[in-house]
Design a protein around this motif. Sequence first.
Motif, PDB file in Angstrom:
ATOM      1  N   ARG A 182      49.596 -44.698 100.205  1.00  0.00           N
ATOM      2  CA  ARG A 182      48.542 -44.006  99.462  1.00  0.00           C
ATOM      3  C   ARG A 182      47.397 -44.947  99.124  1.00  0.00           C
ATOM      4  N   LEU A 183      47.713 -46.182  98.764  1.00  0.00           N
ATOM      5  CA  LEU A 183      46.648 -47.164  98.545  1.00  0.00           C
ATOM      6  C   LEU A 183      45.803 -47.332  99.802  1.00  0.00           C
ATOM      7  N   HIS A 189      44.056 -51.927  98.067  1.00  0.00           N
ATOM      8  CA  HIS A 189      45.173 -52.838  98.312  1.00  0.00           C
ATOM      9  C   HIS A 189      45.874 -53.124  96.987  1.00  0.00           C
ATOM     10  N   TRP A 190      47.060 -53.741  97.088  1.00  0.00           N
ATOM     11  CA  TRP A 190      47.826 -54.057  95.892  1.00  0.00           C
ATOM     12  C   TRP A 190      47.037 -54.928  94.919  1.00  0.00           C
ATOM     13  N   ASN A 191      46.216 -55.854  95.431  1.00  0.00           N
ATOM     14  CA  ASN A 191      45.524 -56.772  94.527  1.00  0.00           C
ATOM     15  C   ASN A 191      44.445 -56.077  93.694  1.00  0.00           C
ATOM     16  N   GLN A 192      44.187 -54.789  93.966  1.00  0.00           N
ATOM     17  CA  GLN A 192      43.226 -54.028  93.163  1.00  0.00           C
ATOM     18  C   GLN A 192      43.907 -53.187  92.083  1.00  0.00           C
ATOM     19  N   VAL A 193      45.228 -53.177  92.082  1.00  0.00           N
ATOM     20  CA  VAL A 193      45.973 -52.388  91.110  1.00  0.00           C
ATOM     21  C   VAL A 193      45.948 -53.084  89.749  1.00  0.00           C
ATOM     22  N   ALA A 194      45.533 -52.363  88.724  1.00  0.00           N
ATOM     23  CA  ALA A 194      45.510 -52.929  87.374  1.00  0.00           C
ATOM     24  C   ALA A 194      46.753 -52.555  86.582  1.00  0.00           C
ATOM     25  N   GLY A 231      52.411 -58.300  94.915  1.00  0.00           N
ATOM     26  CA  GLY A 231      51.514 -59.426  95.162  1.00  0.00           C
ATOM     27  C   GLY A 231      50.840 -59.880  93.879  1.00  0.00           C
ATOM     28  N   THR A 232      49.528 -60.136  93.948  1.00  0.00           N
ATOM     29  CA  THR A 232      48.810 -60.624  92.768  1.00  0.00           C
ATOM     30  C   THR A 232      48.736 -59.583  91.664  1.00  0.00           C
ATOM     31  N   ALA A 233      48.932 -58.310  91.989  1.00  0.00           N
ATOM     32  CA  ALA A 233      48.940 -57.278  90.958  1.00  0.00           C
ATOM     33  C   ALA A 233      50.104 -57.473  89.999  1.00  0.00           C
ATOM     34  N   ALA A 234      51.130 -58.205  90.429  1.00  0.00           N
ATOM     35  CA  ALA A 234      52.285 -58.455  89.569  1.00  0.00           C
ATOM     36  C   ALA A 234      51.905 -59.272  88.337  1.00  0.00           C
ATOM     37  N   ILE A 235      50.778 -59.999  88.414  1.00  0.00           N
ATOM     38  CA  ILE A 235      50.312 -60.773  87.259  1.00  0.00           C
ATOM     39  C   ILE A 235      50.029 -59.851  86.079  1.00  0.00           C
TER      40      ILE A 235
END
Length: 259
Positions: free
Chosen positions: A189-190, A196-201, A224-228
């Motif tokens: 869906r993204l 992409h995952w890195n745009q997920v807040a 990925g980086t969204a896990a932060i």
Amino acid sequence: MELQQHPRGNYHFLTGIAPYSSAVIADPGYTLARFEFPQPVPYQTGFARIAALLEQLGRPRQALCAVELRIPEPLPFQGFIDFNQEYCTTLQEWDIYVDGVNPVARTNVAPGIEGVYTASTHAFTLTLPTAQHLPLAGVVRPVTFVVAGAGDLRDQADLSTAAIVRPNDTSPDAMRVKAETVLDVMEARLAGIGCHWNQVAQANVYTVEPLDSIMQSHLLPRLGTAAIQGVNWYYSRPPIAGLAYEMDLRSVGMELRIE
């Protein structure tokens, strides 16, 4: 899934199934704004309050692009289908559909604790003009979107027991497979809205099963980086009896709690 424009809502939506679209993304010049009630309200009351807020903001009803519902307990498949028909009638009465297609993304879950006694509205998301409602010079405004909730079904369009991933099994291994299946849906869906995952807040998980066996090994690596940003765990069940794991995603321009 197909990305389509809502001609009056100022967003694009990724087609899904009859009750909801798969995802929505704001058009250039607009942002998604999420409004949450302090406590869920009966969902028709919620729609009345949404209508009042839209009028106050000078926005059309078609600006409603995502809804978050809460129900007292998971429904059997037919009960879920019946509920969807009533819900969709409300959206049709609001003249939100585009060429007969429901564009509104949705998450609908049953909290695992008491407090919801009827189908209720928990939160909703609208499109707002960026310049009018976020007049902050020099601020970079990211793309804003909502990815609808998906449960542990092999095919989200197949509302039958045959589609349940590892039915009647909530062992750690089964939960891993369920989570991976849902993560695949989120990723598709993204991609469908060009994100992409890195745009997920905000990544939200809905389950009453333990997450310790899958969080570090499977869930966080996929984000990925969204896990932060962390993962929000709602102690809730998917809306269909027999499902055990649901997830949704979002990145919105503003979030407010309203009375």
